[in-house]
Design a protein around this motif. Structure first.
Motif, short mmCIF file in Angstrom:
data_model
loop_
_atom_site.label_atom_id
_atom_site.label_comp_id
_atom_site.label_asym_id
_atom_site.label_seq_id
_atom_site.Cartn_x
_atom_site.Cartn_y
_atom_site.Cartn_z
N LEU A 127 12.70 5.40 4.76
CA LEU A 127 11.86 5.92 3.59
C LEU A 127 12.47 5.49 2.29
N GLU A 128 12.79 4.49 2.17
CA GLU A 128 13.17 3.95 0.92
C GLU A 128 12.03 4.14 -0.06
N ALA A 129 12.42 4.16 -1.46
CA ALA A 129 11.47 4.25 -2.63
C ALA A 129 10.72 2.76 -2.55
N TYR A 130 9.61 2.59 -2.85
CA TYR A 130 8.84 1.29 -3.00
C TYR A 130 9.08 0.84 -4.50
N ASN A 131 9.58 -0.51 -4.77
CA ASN A 131 9.80 -0.97 -5.93
C ASN A 131 9.70 -2.43 -6.23
N ASP A 132 8.69 -2.74 -6.49
CA ASP A 132 8.27 -4.62 -6.57
C ASP A 132 7.81 -4.81 -7.95
N PRO A 133 8.60 -5.35 -8.71
CA PRO A 133 8.22 -5.55 -10.17
C PRO A 133 7.21 -7.00 -10.21
N HIS A 134 6.92 -7.59 -9.06
CA HIS A 134 6.53 -8.91 -8.88
C HIS A 134 4.79 -8.76 -8.76
N SER A 135 4.20 -7.45 -8.52
CA SER A 135 2.84 -7.17 -8.25
C SER A 135 2.35 -6.01 -8.81
N SER A 136 1.88 -6.09 -10.12
CA SER A 136 1.42 -4.81 -10.81
C SER A 136 -0.08 -4.47 -10.10
N ILE B 68 1.48 -12.84 3.05
CA ILE B 68 0.95 -14.07 3.88
C ILE B 68 1.36 -15.56 3.06
N PRO B 69 2.32 -16.11 3.65
CA PRO B 69 2.87 -17.38 2.84
C PRO B 69 1.53 -18.29 2.79
N TYR C 103 -3.44 -12.86 -5.41
CA TYR C 103 -3.20 -14.27 -5.18
C TYR C 103 -2.02 -14.91 -5.67
N ALA C 104 -1.40 -14.40 -6.61
CA ALA C 104 -0.64 -14.92 -7.44
C ALA C 104 0.96 -14.38 -7.23
N TYR C 105 0.86 -13.60 -6.13
CA TYR C 105 2.36 -12.90 -5.83
C TYR C 105 3.28 -14.09 -5.40
N ASN C 106 4.68 -13.59 -5.84
CA ASN C 106 5.99 -14.50 -5.90
C ASN C 106 5.43 -16.00 -6.49
N ASP C 107 5.12 -15.77 -7.60
CA ASP C 107 4.85 -17.17 -8.23
C ASP C 107 3.53 -18.04 -7.47
N GLY C 108 2.83 -17.35 -6.83
CA GLY C 108 1.79 -18.15 -6.17
C GLY C 108 2.02 -18.61 -4.82
N ASN C 109 3.38 -18.26 -4.32
CA ASN C 109 3.62 -18.76 -3.06
C ASN C 109 3.12 -17.94 -1.87
N ASN C 110 2.92 -16.47 -2.28
CA ASN C 110 2.50 -15.74 -1.32
C ASN C 110 1.06 -14.96 -1.71
N ILE C 111 0.56 -14.53 -0.64
CA ILE C 111 -0.69 -13.63 -0.86
C ILE C 111 -0.34 -12.19 -0.44
N ARG C 112 -0.66 -11.32 -1.16
CA ARG C 112 -0.25 -9.79 -0.80
C ARG C 112 -1.35 -9.06 -0.96
N ILE C 113 -1.62 -8.29 0.23
CA ILE C 113 -2.87 -7.48 0.50
C ILE C 113 -2.34 -6.21 0.58
N ALA C 114 -2.96 -5.12 -0.01
CA ALA C 114 -3.09 -3.83 0.05
C ALA C 114 -4.03 -2.92 0.53
N SER C 115 -4.23 -2.66 1.75
CA SER C 115 -5.22 -1.74 2.23
C SER C 115 -4.92 -0.45 2.60
N PRO C 116 -5.80 0.61 1.98
CA PRO C 116 -5.28 2.14 2.12
C PRO C 116 -5.60 2.69 3.57
N VAL C 117 -4.91 3.57 4.00
CA VAL C 117 -5.14 4.06 5.35
C VAL C 117 -5.43 5.75 5.01
N LYS C 118 -6.66 5.85 5.15
CA LYS C 118 -7.18 7.32 4.53
C LYS C 118 -6.97 8.10 5.70
#
Length: 738
Positions: free
Chosen positions: A244-253, A297-298, A268-283
């Motif tokens: 349960l560490e706190a989330y802190n990622d300055p690369h993806s506002s 996803i690389p 689509y520009a996460y990690n200087d465009g080398n990765n794609i980051r997806i955020a999906s809510p679980v309600k």
């Protein structure tokens, strides 16, 4: 001619064709590659989103499954306690039964609000009840699957306080269990019995299964899956930790905003465009907690299928270009070069002036054949042009002769036109001088004959019209004189009639004034009579009120007699009681002597009350007789006033009828007077109209004279007949002028 050709057309066509094929292939490859890149990437992204949605659904279903257990426990306790039939032991047995049945539960916790449940009964087990009498059972599953019961000494936890204060479910925020060091959630619900919150019940659910689920999840070959809580704590991350560490990622506002707003997003520009980051809510159903699945996803996982599909298109395209080049070269060499040489030979022959040699390849069906046929047509045209030069010389001579003949014909037609114009000018001049009998007698050429016919016909019609106008002027003069005489007679009679009507109107005005005065007098009489009737009616009402008042007085006398009779009875009874009291006092001897004196006084008072009541009754009887006589007199007065009122009412009706009749006569006479005045006005207007008609007829006569003088300018008969008609005209002049 061929010696001037430096580059043949077949080579140019081959070069252009090959260039076009290469360009088309490159363009098709670029378009196809773009389409493949877009579709392949979209398909892989869509597949990844479906897998992420499947993970979200699995997590939500597992949490919901465990949450439904505590919901069923809550419902069982509330439904069984509506009739106060569920004891603390039965609640504990129900908790133990659910712990035994559902192996995935780590613990079940029941917390009573102080004094929320009934107190322990005599002989009832105190298991789960602390020293303060509060029911706080806490069942925990040990490592050997054994279930132990703990009873905390005090309440604890913010979750408990929040549920008790708000009445809402809570407890889905993960925490690290102190004993097992495993992330857990504790969904907790309030228990309400008969509209009152009495306790809270919850379960502890381990989240170690989420780590196994996310480890096995394969979105792509090298992807990683993590899970965040509602308060941005790592439930599981890609480093395989779950502390349960706190989330802190300055690369993806963008992902930060998605986590804060609980919405789906892709960076689509996460990690200087080398990765794609997806955020999906679980309600999570029933809770205000929203977890978030984070997927990295690389780009290489997405690019490899794209490169593979593009290679499948480019290699066959290159092979196709090489084969097409060889085939086109052979076709152009065999089917284009030789026919073009034949065409060049034919052009050289025409250039030398030889138009007799027929062009080759006329039977070909391709473009070469079309060029050959066109060249043959051009050769035939040149040969025909040479023959036509001689014919053109002959045609120019014939044209000169024809122009000379046309010029002579135009001169003859100009002379005929001048003759016709002169004849028409003479006719128009005669008409201008007033000679309506003039006609054109000269012969016109055939194509001008219609002008002569139309001119003579117009003169004939104009002659008839002028003659009719002259005859009409004479008739108008005679009629105007007769109308003037009649109008003078009518004016005299109209003036006489207007004077008679005016005298009648004056006399009628006097009659109207007299009738109006009579109507006013009748109306005043009606008003006086109506006032007398109203005063009589008011007197009648006053008398009726007096009669009613006398009747009330008579009724009150009757009531007074009843009261006096009651007083007499009371005095009689009092006398009897005083007598009995005296007898009893005499029996009592010396002890009742004072009471005997009082009884004697009471008896004397009763006798005096009886005597006074009799006197009052006598007076009331005499007054009642007087009142009865007064009532009879008032009734007779009311009857007399009623008769007077009826007679006044009849007089009022008669006077009103007279006033209405006089008023109607006045209105009728005024209407007659108005009609007579209108007749006077109309008669005067008629006289004025007659005078105006006379003046208009006089003016009409003058206009007729002027019109006769103007039409006399025209001669509608031949010169020999004019002298005969002049005498007739003089005979009618007296009819026109007066």
């Amino acid at each position: 001619m061929t010696k001037h050709i430096k580059s043949s057309i077949s080579k140019k066509i081959l070069t252009i064709t090959l260039s076009s094929l290469i360009f088309v292939q490159i363009f098709a490859t670029i378009i196809s590659s773009s389409y493949i890149v877009k579709n392949t990437r979209q398909n892989m992204e869509q597949e990844a989103l479906l897998k992420v949605d499947g993970l979200s659904t699995s997590i939500r279903n597992e949490i919901t499954y465990r949450d439904n257990i505590i919901r069923s426990i809550k419902a069982s306790i509330e439904n069984s306690s509506q009739n106060n039939s569920l004891t603390r032991k039965e609640i504990l047995d129900l908790l133990m039964l659910n712990m035994s049945a559902y192996k995935k539960l780590y613990a079940v916790d029941f917390k009573e609000i102080p004094h929320g449940l009934p107190n322990l009964k005599d002989g009832e087990s105190n298991l789960g009840t602390n020293l303060h009498g509060i029911f706080l059972p806490y069942l925990v599953r040990k490592s050997n699957d054994h279930i132990e019961l703990y009873t905390p000494a005090e309440h604890y936890g913010d979750v408990y306080n929040n549920i008790i204060n708000t009445g809402k479910s809570s407890g889905l925020e993960p925490y690290i269990d102190i004993e097992t060091k495993i992330p857990m959630v504790s969904p907790t619900y309030p228990i309400t019995i008969n509209g009152k919150r009495v306790a809270a019940v919850g379960v502890d659910i381990p989240l170690d299964w989420i780590s196994e689920l996310l480890k096995k999840a394969k979105i792509t070959e090298n992807s990683s899956v993590s899970l965040l809580s509602d308060k941005k704590l790592w439930i599981y991350n890609r480093r395989n930790t779950s502390n349960l560490e706190a989330y802190n990622d300055p690369h993806s506002s963008l992902i930060d905003r998605s986590i804060q707003t609980h919405t789906f997003s892709i960076d689509y520009a996460y990690n200087d465009g080398n990765n794609i980051r997806i955020a999906s809510p679980v309600k999570l159903d029933g809770f205000d907690q929203v977890w978030t699945i984070i997927v990295n996803i690389p780009n290489k996982d997405l690019n490899y299928p794209i490169y593979k599909n593009i290679a499948k298109i480019i290699i066959p395209g290159i092979i196709l270009i090489i084969l097409s080049t060889l085939l086109i070269f052979k076709i152009l060499k065999n089917s284009l070069k030789e026919p073009l040489d034949h065409i060049l030979d034919s052009v050289s022959t025409l250039e030398k002036g030889d138009y007799t040699r027929i062009t080759a390849d006329l039977n070909r069906t391709d473009e070469i054949g079309a060029i050959s046929r066109g060249l043959e047509n051009f050769r035939t045209s040149l040969l025909q042009a040479e023959k036509n030069n001689t014919l053109q010389v002959l045609e120019r001579e014939q044209a000169a002769q024809e122009r000379k003949r046309v010029s002579q014909q135009k001169e003859r037609e100009e002379i005929e036109r001048l003759n016709v114009s002169e004849a028409i000018r003479k006719g128009l001049s005669a008409l201008a001088e007033g000679n309506m009998a003039y006609r054109i007698a000269d012969e016109f050429p055939e194509h001008f004959a219609v002008m002569k016919t139309d001119f003579n016909a117009a003169c004939t019609q104009l002659q008839k019209t002028i003659a009719a106008v002259q005859s009409g002027v004479v008739a108008i003069g005679a009629g105007a004189k007769q109308i003037t005489t009649s109008s003078s007679d009518m004016a005299r009679r109209t003036e006489q009639q207007a004077a008679n009507i005016e005298e009648s109107s004056v006399a009628l005005n006097r009659v109207v004034d007299m009738v109006r005065e009579s109507s006013n007098n009748a109306a005043q009489a009606a008003c006086v009579t109506d006032a007398a009737r109203k005063r009589a009616e008011a007197s009648r009402e006053i008398v009726q009120s007096a009669v009613n008042a006398m009747g009330e007085i008579e009724a009150r006398f009757v009531e007074i007699n009843q009261v006096i009779g009651l007083i007499d009875d009371i005095a009689f009874q009092t006398n009897l009681l005083a007598l009995n009291a005296g007898i009893e006092a005499a029996r009592a001897g010396e002890a009742g002597r004072g009471f005997s004196v009082v009884a004697t006084e009471i008896r004397n008072l009763a006798l005096r009350s009886t005597e006074g009541a009799r006197n009052v009754k006598s007076l009331v009887s005499n007054s009642a007789n007087f009142v009865t006589d007064g009532v009879n007199l008032v009734d007779r007065t009311g009857d007399a006033l009623g008769a007077i009122f009826q007679q006044m009412n009849d007089i009022d009706h008669l006077v009103s009828s007279i006033a209405q009749a006089a008023n109607a006569q006045s209105i009728t006479l005024e209407e007659i007077n108005s009609a007579v005045q209108e007749m006077t006005t109309t008669t005067q207007q008629n006289a004025a109209l007659v005078e105006e008609n006379t003046m208009a007829i006089s003016s009409l006569n003058q206009e007729a004279v002027g019109l006769g003088e103007q039409t006399s300018f025209f001669r509608v008969r031949p010169h020999t007949e004019r002298h005969k008609s002049s005498a007739h005209k003089t005979a009618h002049e007296d009819c026109i002028i007066w």
